[in-house]
Write a protein that holds these residues in place. Sequence first.
Motif, mmCIF file in Angstrom:
data_model
loop_
_atom_site.group_PDB
_atom_site.id
_atom_site.type_symbol
_atom_site.label_atom_id
_atom_site.label_comp_id
_atom_site.label_asym_id
_atom_site.label_seq_id
_atom_site.Cartn_x
_atom_site.Cartn_y
_atom_site.Cartn_z
ATOM 1 N N UNK A 98 63.078 42.215 -28.170
ATOM 2 C CA UNK A 98 64.532 42.476 -28.201
ATOM 3 C C UNK A 98 65.078 43.272 -27.034
ATOM 4 N N UNK A 99 64.446 44.404 -26.744
ATOM 5 C CA UNK A 99 65.029 45.342 -25.781
ATOM 6 C C UNK A 99 63.979 45.813 -24.789
ATOM 7 N N UNK A 100 64.413 46.011 -23.547
ATOM 8 C CA UNK A 100 63.552 46.647 -22.551
ATOM 9 C C UNK A 100 64.294 47.879 -22.028
ATOM 10 N N UNK A 101 63.629 49.018 -22.113
ATOM 11 C CA UNK A 101 64.193 50.290 -21.661
ATOM 12 C C UNK A 101 63.417 50.787 -20.451
ATOM 13 N N UNK A 102 64.098 51.540 -19.610
ATOM 14 C CA UNK A 102 63.397 52.160 -18.494
ATOM 15 C C UNK A 102 63.948 53.557 -18.265
ATOM 16 N N UNK A 103 63.034 54.496 -18.122
ATOM 17 C CA UNK A 103 63.399 55.886 -17.853
ATOM 18 C C UNK A 103 63.400 56.121 -16.352
ATOM 19 N N UNK A 104 64.451 56.785 -15.868
ATOM 20 C CA UNK A 104 64.427 57.192 -14.470
ATOM 21 C C UNK A 104 65.112 58.553 -14.361
ATOM 22 N N UNK A 116 70.356 51.864 -8.675
ATOM 23 C CA UNK A 116 71.100 50.693 -8.185
ATOM 24 C C UNK A 116 70.287 49.417 -8.424
ATOM 25 N N UNK A 117 68.968 49.528 -8.230
ATOM 26 C CA UNK A 117 68.076 48.382 -8.473
ATOM 27 C C UNK A 117 68.181 47.928 -9.926
ATOM 28 N N UNK A 118 68.072 48.878 -10.874
ATOM 29 C CA UNK A 118 68.134 48.499 -12.286
ATOM 30 C C UNK A 118 69.501 47.903 -12.635
ATOM 31 N N UNK A 119 70.557 48.512 -12.130
ATOM 32 C CA UNK A 119 71.898 47.976 -12.404
ATOM 33 C C UNK A 119 72.010 46.551 -11.864
ATOM 34 N N UNK A 165 71.967 48.501 -18.016
ATOM 35 C CA UNK A 165 73.100 49.414 -18.139
ATOM 36 C C UNK A 165 72.583 50.801 -18.474
ATOM 37 N N UNK A 166 73.206 51.798 -17.862
ATOM 38 C CA UNK A 166 72.836 53.173 -18.231
ATOM 39 C C UNK A 166 73.242 53.407 -19.670
ATOM 40 N N UNK A 167 72.270 53.784 -20.504
ATOM 41 C CA UNK A 167 72.512 53.862 -21.944
ATOM 42 C C UNK A 167 72.509 55.294 -22.450
ATOM 43 N N UNK A 168 71.738 56.150 -21.794
ATOM 44 C CA UNK A 168 71.627 57.524 -22.283
ATOM 45 C C UNK A 168 71.221 58.433 -21.136
ATOM 46 N N UNK A 169 71.555 59.674 -21.310
ATOM 47 C CA UNK A 169 71.220 60.673 -20.301
ATOM 48 C C UNK A 169 70.840 61.964 -21.027
ATOM 49 N N UNK A 170 69.723 62.531 -20.674
ATOM 50 C CA UNK A 170 69.303 63.820 -21.239
ATOM 51 C C UNK A 170 69.298 64.821 -20.098
ATOM 52 N N UNK A 197 68.288 56.801 -19.037
ATOM 53 C CA UNK A 197 67.658 55.654 -19.698
ATOM 54 C C UNK A 197 68.527 54.424 -19.466
ATOM 55 N N UNK A 198 67.913 53.403 -18.875
ATOM 56 C CA UNK A 198 68.587 52.124 -18.703
ATOM 57 C C UNK A 198 68.093 51.162 -19.784
#
Length: 155
Positions: A107-113, A124-127, A132-137, A149-150
Amino acid sequence: MIRSAEPADTGAVVELAVTAGLFGPEEALFVTAMMAGYFGGAAEEGHRCLVDDADGLRAVAYRQPKPAADRVWDLTMIAVRPGHQGRGIGTALLRHVEEELRGDGQRLLLVDTSGTPPYDRARTFYAGCGYAEEARVRDYWADGDDLVVFRKALT
Ligand SMILES: CC(C)(COP(=O)(O)OP(=O)(O)OC[C@H]1O[C@@H](n2cnc3c(N)ncnc32)[C@H](O)[C@@H]1OP(=O)(O)O)[C@@H](O)C(=O)NCCC(=O)NCCS
């Protein structure tokens, strides 16, 4: 050629991850341990490490399932050898990762940066790859260094 990583690739994978700046030299042991775990059983649990070795090992991507979530995956590592960056290799490798997961009904692929300027190009590469940027801690990695988190839906 994109293919599954083999035990003999371990040294080159670690070297590539450090050379690309994904990990500092002092963190090389982390990648070594991750690869040891991969060949020691994690691959059977669904982890997957892909390499592109068209001209020596020039790129690597590693994904693993998020525990306790329904068909959600984490892109733990993606790196392209400097000198080969900016030629579409990372995009093609990430697309390959996505196509495998999509073909398997995931269903979903997430990536932390990171939110810091050295990772501007990574974000910029992920976008550009449709994430989409989904969360920020805030201050996650260190003070002043946010976790970003993208997310990309695969279905
Ligand atoms: C981020 C990375 C995997 C992208 O792979 P790539 O093969 O260089 O990227 P592609 O050629 O497929 O895509 C190019 C796009 O990615 C972005 N990009 C990110 N890093 C780049 C780099 N070092 N060089 C060129 N483009 C880069 C640009 O937006 C570029 O778009 P543009 O060509 O329109 O300017 C790769 O550059 C890399 O390994 N960087 C160092 C490690 C890293 O930051 N990994 C991600 C950590 S979260």
